[in-house]
Design a protein around this motif. Structure first.
Motif: not given
Length: 254
Positions: A10, A77-78, A81-82, A85-88, A128, A131, A135
């Motif tokens: 993502i 960013v929110r 992610e909503t 999905g999870a930012l990578t 960025e 978040v 993880r």
């Protein structure tokens, strides 16, 4: 090759409405990632970029905002992610050109360049990383310029050049700060590139000089920045952090 596969990734790409930002956003999608396209306004090309990404079978959303606003970036960013999905992956491409004789350059003009090109990149990285660090996973790629390493012949742009040098060293500094926490940070420094700015009729003669001075004899296409970005975003670069990848047709060698 699986090493370059971004399936499940993502990404956020700032300045995704045109030029290098659009090319990279579409290229990351072609490699398998879903993309949050961030920029000033939908009318500036974000929706068109999103349509291109949908056409290659990936998810994408357009998010309006400014890289000079920490609130806009946090909200982006929110939202990503909503909805995705999870930012990578992050590609911080938004920036502005500038120039003028140093001895008469207005303080306001200088500050605007630094607000967008340097503070904007820092605020983007900050939003960025907040978040990604939670993880322990992520790749941040900042778009700098070969002008951060060399001074372009006959161009008066101390503001732009020094701002891009700051982006290169900011990237190295953040890479070392986060090196043990799973987040890689690198920069890409394009050479002269055939963006809309360099396709204007009024700069046609200047572009000929750029081509003459580039060892490969031409300007880069925006799409030629896709490979470097995919590499730095992928598992192929799992041991790569803190580098500035110069993509300039050999320009800095001369």
């Amino acid at each position: 090759m699986d090493l370059f596969d971004l399936q499940g990734g993502i990404a956020i790409v700032t300045g995704a409405g045109s030029g290098i930002g659009r090319a990279i956003a579409i290229g990351l999608a072609e490699a398998g990632a879903d993309i949050g396209c961030f920029g000033h306004a939908s009318g500036d090309g974000l929706n068109e970029t999103v349509e291109h990404i949908h056409a290659v079978g990936r998810r994408a959303i357009a998010i309006e905002g400014s890289v000079t606003s920490a609130e806009d970036l946090a909200s982006a960013v929110r939202g990503i992610e909503t909805e995705l999905g999870a930012l990578t992956i992050a590609v911080n491409n938004a920036g502005i050109g500038a120039g003028g004789a140093a001895e008469t350059l207005a303080r306001q003009s200088w500050q605007h360049v630094y607000d967008v090109n340097v503070t904007g990149v820092f605020l983007s990285c900050q939003a960025e990383a907040r978040v990604m660090l939670l993880r322990g996973k992520g790749s941040i790629i900042n778009i700098a310029s070969m002008s951060g390493s060399i001074v372009n012949r006959d161009l008066k742009q101390a503001d732009y050049n020094s701002s891009k040098a700051a982006v290169i060293h900011l990237s190295k500094s953040l890479a070392m700060e986060w090196v043990g926490r799973g987040v890689r940070v690198n920069s890409i420094s394009p050479g002269y590139t055939l963006t809309p700015m360099n396709q204007r009729p009024e700069v046609a003669e200047q572009v000929k000089i750029f081509e003459r001075d580039t060892p490969m004899g031409r300007l880069a296409e925006p799409e030629e920045m896709i490979g470097p970005a995919v590499f730095l975003a992928s598992r192929a670069a799992s041991f790569v952090t803190g580098i500035d990848l110069v993509v300039d047709g050999g320009f800095v060698c001369w």
